[in-house]
Design a protein around this motif. Structure first.
Motif, PDB file in Angstrom:
ATOM      1  N   GLN A   1       0.812  -1.210   0.000  1.00 53.83           N
ATOM      2  CA  GLN A   1       0.000   0.000   0.000  1.00 53.83           C
ATOM      3  C   GLN A   1       0.855   1.274   0.000  1.00 53.83           C
ATOM      4  OE1 GLN A   1      -3.513  -0.131   2.633  1.00 53.83           O
ATOM      5  NE2 GLN A   1      -2.837  -2.217   3.118  1.00 53.83           N
TER       6      GLN A   1
ATOM      7  N   LEU B   1      -3.093   5.442   8.160  1.00 55.66           N
ATOM      8  CA  LEU B   1      -4.093   4.576   7.536  1.00 55.66           C
ATOM      9  C   LEU B   1      -3.775   3.102   7.803  1.00 55.66           C
ATOM     10  CD1 LEU B   1      -6.572   4.314   5.682  1.00 55.66           C
ATOM     11  CD2 LEU B   1      -5.004   4.349   3.748  1.00 55.66           C
ATOM     12  N   LEU B   2      -2.519   2.717   7.659  1.00 52.80           N
ATOM     13  CA  LEU B   2      -2.121   1.331   7.927  1.00 52.80           C
ATOM     14  C   LEU B   2      -2.363   0.975   9.395  1.00 52.80           C
ATOM     15  CD1 LEU B   2       1.230   1.115   5.917  1.00 52.80           C
ATOM     16  CD2 LEU B   2      -1.068   0.431   5.184  1.00 52.80           C
TER      17      LEU B   2
ATOM     18  N   SER C   1      -4.583   2.301  11.366  1.00 51.03           N
ATOM     19  CA  SER C   1      -6.024   2.180  11.522  1.00 51.03           C
ATOM     20  C   SER C   1      -6.535   0.841  10.975  1.00 51.03           C
ATOM     21  CB  SER C   1      -6.719   3.343  10.809  1.00 51.03           C
ATOM     22  OG  SER C   1      -8.111   3.188  10.866  1.00 51.03           O
ATOM     23  N   GLN C   2      -6.014   0.424   9.842  1.00 48.83           N
ATOM     24  CA  GLN C   2      -6.418  -0.859   9.262  1.00 48.83           C
ATOM     25  C   GLN C   2      -6.108  -2.011  10.220  1.00 48.83           C
ATOM     26  OE1 GLN C   2      -4.351  -1.041   5.522  1.00 48.83           O
ATOM     27  NE2 GLN C   2      -5.836   0.266   4.484  1.00 48.83           N
ATOM     28  N   GLN C   3      -4.947  -1.957  10.864  1.00 50.27           N
ATOM     29  CA  GLN C   3      -4.584  -3.018  11.806  1.00 50.27           C
ATOM     30  C   GLN C   3      -5.522  -3.021  13.004  1.00 50.27           C
ATOM     31  OE1 GLN C   3      -2.816  -5.588  11.494  1.00 50.27           O
ATOM     32  NE2 GLN C   3      -2.704  -6.327  13.591  1.00 50.27           N
TER      33      GLN C   3
ATOM     34  N   HIS D   1      -8.572  -2.110  13.025  1.00 53.06           N
ATOM     35  CA  HIS D   1      -9.844  -2.660  12.528  1.00 53.06           C
ATOM     36  C   HIS D   1      -9.741  -4.182  12.386  1.00 53.06           C
ATOM     37  CE1 HIS D   1     -13.716  -2.644  10.642  1.00 53.06           C
ATOM     38  NE2 HIS D   1     -13.260  -3.046   9.474  1.00 53.06           N
ATOM     39  N   ARG D   2      -8.625  -4.688  11.862  1.00 49.43           N
ATOM     40  CA  ARG D   2      -8.411  -6.135  11.744  1.00 49.43           C
ATOM     41  C   ARG D   2      -8.456  -6.823  13.098  1.00 49.43           C
ATOM     42  NH1 ARG D   2      -3.293  -6.424   7.563  1.00 49.43           N
ATOM     43  NH2 ARG D   2      -4.444  -5.697   5.743  1.00 49.43           N
TER      44      ARG D   2
ATOM     45  N   SER E   1     -12.521  -1.512  16.127  1.00 51.25           N
ATOM     46  CA  SER E   1     -12.983  -0.555  15.117  1.00 51.25           C
ATOM     47  C   SER E   1     -13.212   0.840  15.665  1.00 51.25           C
ATOM     48  CB  SER E   1     -14.253  -1.083  14.446  1.00 51.25           C
ATOM     49  OG  SER E   1     -13.966  -2.310  13.812  1.00 51.25           O
TER      50      SER E   1
ATOM     51  N   SER F   1      -9.923   2.313  15.809  1.00 56.11           N
ATOM     52  CA  SER F   1      -9.504   2.554  14.435  1.00 56.11           C
ATOM     53  C   SER F   1     -10.085   3.874  13.930  1.00 56.11           C
ATOM     54  CB  SER F   1      -9.949   1.388  13.546  1.00 56.11           C
ATOM     55  OG  SER F   1      -9.600   1.614  12.210  1.00 56.11           O
TER      56      SER F   1
ATOM     57  N   MET G   1     -11.339   5.526   4.598  1.00 62.78           N
ATOM     58  CA  MET G   1     -11.325   4.651   5.769  1.00 62.78           C
ATOM     59  C   MET G   1     -12.329   5.141   6.797  1.00 62.78           C
ATOM     60  SD  MET G   1      -9.889   1.908   6.906  1.00 62.78           S
ATOM     61  CE  MET G   1      -9.549   1.016   8.413  1.00 62.78           C
TER      62      MET G   1
ATOM     63  N   GLU H   1     -15.785   4.089   5.633  1.00 63.68           N
ATOM     64  CA  GLU H   1     -15.969   2.651   5.809  1.00 63.68           C
ATOM     65  C   GLU H   1     -16.210   2.312   7.285  1.00 63.68           C
ATOM     66  OE1 GLU H   1     -13.343  -1.353   5.054  1.00 63.68           O
ATOM     67  OE2 GLU H   1     -13.031   0.340   3.701  1.00 63.68           O
TER      68      GLU H   1
END
Length: 182
Positions: free
Chosen positions: A6, A85-86, A88-90, A92-93, A97, A100, A120, A123
């Motif tokens: 990314q 962003l990365l 935040s993605q982690q 969320h994973r 959330s 995130s 993001m 989403e």
């Protein structure tokens, strides 16, 4: 998808870094991790090396370590939006959330027009069913959000949850028109 994929590809010309990515993609996680360690030892403030190490730890299921490495990348990059962003993605994973979303909102305070962060945020607002906030974001930033691959399906579901079926129908028609013109 690997976090490292990314990031802008043209920013890193280090041979060791490229070699580590090839090892990671080939499934040689130990080799990739060893090379990422060398990169971090050479420059502890290199966010690319930190993200690469995060990808390696992700293969081992070490989610907390991944999170810490991504936070270190955010700090090392002086809060560059892509690293936030990365991070935040982690979160969320890891099914964190709400945290995130907080992470994205904090990053947006620094970079309010970053489209990746806005996507993001949209989403996450939809996922957390914060419908009024998501609707407000659609109204204020539609031009940037429309690039999200799930934009139309998220907006349609959002409008349906809000009982705004006419808007949902109009959105579905726009989506259908866009798809048929391709």
């Amino acid at each position: 998808m690997l976090f490292i994929h990314q990031l802008p590809a043209d920013c890193v010309n280090k041979k060791l870094f490229q070699s580590a990515i090839h090892a990671l993609e080939a499934g040689n996680i130990g080799v990739a991790l060893s090379k990422s360690k060398q990169l971090i030892e050479a420059d502890p403030k290199d966010p690319y090396g930190l993200v690469l190490a995060a990808d390696c730890f992700s293969f081992y299921g070490k989610e907390q370590e991944v999170l810490l490495l991504l936070q270190a990348a955010v700090d090392a990059s002086e809060h560059a939006p892509i690293y936030s962003l990365l991070h935040s993605q982690q979160l969320h994973r890891m099914q964190l959330s709400a945290q995130s979303l907080d992470c994205v909102c904090e990053a947006l305070r620094r970079q309010p027009s970053d489209s990746g962060l806005l996507l993001m945020q949209f989403e996450l607002l939809c996922f957390l069913k914060k419908d009024r906030e998501a609707c407000s974001l659609v109204e204020s930033s539609r031009g940037k959000l429309i690039n999200h691959p799930d934009f139309h399906s998220l907006v349609i579901a959002l409008y349906r949850r809000l009982g705004e079926n006419q808007k949902a129908l109009a959105e579905a028609q726009d989506w259908s028109n866009e798809r048929s013109s391709c």
